[in-house]
Design a protein around this motif. Structure first.
Motif, mmCIF file in Angstrom:
data_model
loop_
_atom_site.group_PDB
_atom_site.id
_atom_site.type_symbol
_atom_site.label_atom_id
_atom_site.label_comp_id
_atom_site.label_asym_id
_atom_site.label_seq_id
_atom_site.Cartn_x
_atom_site.Cartn_y
_atom_site.Cartn_z
ATOM 1 N N LEU A 111 14.102 11.206 -5.385
ATOM 2 C CA LEU A 111 14.594 10.017 -4.691
ATOM 3 C C LEU A 111 15.867 9.530 -5.371
ATOM 4 N N PRO A 112 16.856 9.138 -4.590
ATOM 5 C CA PRO A 112 18.119 8.697 -5.188
ATOM 6 C C PRO A 112 18.056 7.271 -5.745
ATOM 7 N N SER A 113 16.915 6.678 -5.756
ATOM 8 C CA SER A 113 16.752 5.299 -6.204
ATOM 9 C C SER A 113 16.441 5.240 -7.699
ATOM 10 N N HIS A 114 16.935 4.192 -8.324
ATOM 11 C CA HIS A 114 16.479 3.908 -9.681
ATOM 12 C C HIS A 114 15.089 3.316 -9.586
ATOM 13 N N MET A 115 14.297 3.480 -10.645
ATOM 14 C CA MET A 115 12.923 2.972 -10.640
ATOM 15 C C MET A 115 12.677 2.080 -11.841
ATOM 16 N N LEU A 116 12.249 0.875 -11.553
ATOM 17 C CA LEU A 116 11.822 -0.065 -12.575
ATOM 18 C C LEU A 116 10.327 -0.243 -12.375
ATOM 19 N N THR A 117 9.561 -0.111 -13.442
ATOM 20 C CA THR A 117 8.116 -0.267 -13.306
ATOM 21 C C THR A 117 7.654 -1.522 -14.028
ATOM 22 N N LEU A 118 6.577 -2.078 -13.522
ATOM 23 C CA LEU A 118 5.961 -3.270 -14.106
ATOM 24 C C LEU A 118 4.589 -2.907 -14.650
ATOM 25 N N VAL A 119 4.290 -3.403 -15.826
ATOM 26 C CA VAL A 119 2.963 -3.224 -16.408
ATOM 27 C C VAL A 119 2.344 -4.602 -16.599
ATOM 28 N N LEU A 122 1.142 5.519 -11.671
ATOM 29 C CA LEU A 122 1.832 6.608 -12.369
ATOM 30 C C LEU A 122 1.913 7.862 -11.506
ATOM 31 N N VAL A 123 0.897 8.073 -10.669
ATOM 32 C CA VAL A 123 0.926 9.222 -9.751
ATOM 33 C C VAL A 123 2.060 9.046 -8.748
ATOM 34 N N LEU A 124 2.212 7.836 -8.218
ATOM 35 C CA LEU A 124 3.324 7.563 -7.289
ATOM 36 C C LEU A 124 4.668 7.782 -7.974
ATOM 37 N N LEU A 125 4.796 7.279 -9.178
ATOM 38 C CA LEU A 125 6.042 7.444 -9.922
ATOM 39 C C LEU A 125 6.371 8.926 -10.093
ATOM 40 N N ARG A 126 5.407 9.689 -10.541
ATOM 41 C CA ARG A 126 5.600 11.128 -10.759
ATOM 42 C C ARG A 126 5.945 11.829 -9.437
ATOM 43 N N THR A 127 5.225 11.491 -8.377
ATOM 44 C CA THR A 127 5.453 12.109 -7.065
ATOM 45 C C THR A 127 6.842 11.788 -6.544
ATOM 46 N N TRP A 128 7.213 10.517 -6.576
ATOM 47 C CA TRP A 128 8.519 10.125 -6.058
ATOM 48 C C TRP A 128 9.641 10.735 -6.879
ATOM 49 N N ASP A 184 0.845 -1.187 0.000
ATOM 50 C CA ASP A 184 0.000 0.000 0.000
ATOM 51 C C ASP A 184 0.881 1.239 0.000
ATOM 52 N N ARG A 185 0.325 2.323 -0.460
ATOM 53 C CA ARG A 185 1.085 3.571 -0.632
ATOM 54 C C ARG A 185 1.658 4.075 0.691
ATOM 55 N N ASP A 229 8.467 8.348 -19.659
ATOM 56 C CA ASP A 229 8.373 9.810 -19.673
ATOM 57 C C ASP A 229 8.162 10.382 -18.273
ATOM 58 N N GLU A 230 7.529 9.618 -17.398
ATOM 59 C CA GLU A 230 7.270 10.073 -16.027
ATOM 60 C C GLU A 230 8.458 9.845 -15.095
ATOM 61 N N GLY A 231 9.495 9.157 -15.591
ATOM 62 C CA GLY A 231 10.685 9.012 -14.771
ATOM 63 C C GLY A 231 11.157 7.598 -14.493
ATOM 64 N N ALA A 232 10.486 6.600 -15.030
ATOM 65 C CA ALA A 232 10.958 5.227 -14.836
ATOM 66 C C ALA A 232 12.284 5.040 -15.572
#
Length: 133
Positions: free
Chosen positions: A78-86, A67-73, A41-42, A99-102
């Motif tokens: 955040l100094p973390s890399h982000m990998l997203t799953l679809v 996508l809102v979480l991705l954009r917000t973070w 959970d968020r 485009d949102e930062g992944a």
């Protein structure tokens, strides 16, 4: 080849609704020597991000707010890399996430061997960034 090649294992935060896929990914990461936490959970994810630093965040975009979480973070740098799953191999959603930062986007159907290879690549970039500082 394991993902954890230093004295302290890389820290990975998996974020998304409870699913067999995320549980399997978490188990694969732990078996490869990573410190992998799963938050479903968020609120608990954001609490974890306040308490600890993660080398990589894996965010499941199956959530309507993914996508809102991705954009917000990303806006909080955040100094973390982000990998997203679809959920499906949707080129438009993948492009939007990038485009949102992944840093990378994979579908749930990804084989564990590819997931681990992409994580190794992101963690190598993270180590290189640290070395530049």
């Amino acid at each position: 080849m394991t993902l954890s090649q230093s004295s302290s294992p890389a820290r990975v935060l998996l974020v998304g609704p409870p699913s067999d896929d995320l549980l399997a990914f978490q188990l694969a990461l732990k078996q490869d020597g990573l410190d992998a936490a799963l938050k479903s959970d968020r609120i608990s994810a954001e609490e974890s991000l306040q308490d600890k630093t993660f080398d990589l965040i894996i965010l499941d975009l199956v959530w309507a707010e993914g996508l809102v979480l991705l954009r917000t973070w990303r806006s909080h740098n955040l100094p973390s890399h982000m990998l997203t799953l679809v959920e499906k191999d949707d080129s438009h959603l993948k492009a939007h996430a990038l485009d949102e930062g992944a840093d990378d986007v994979l579908s749930h159907e990804v084989e564990h061997v590819e997931l681990l290879a992409r994580i190794r690549a992101l963690l190598r970039r993270k180590r290189a960034e640290r070395a530049e500082l």
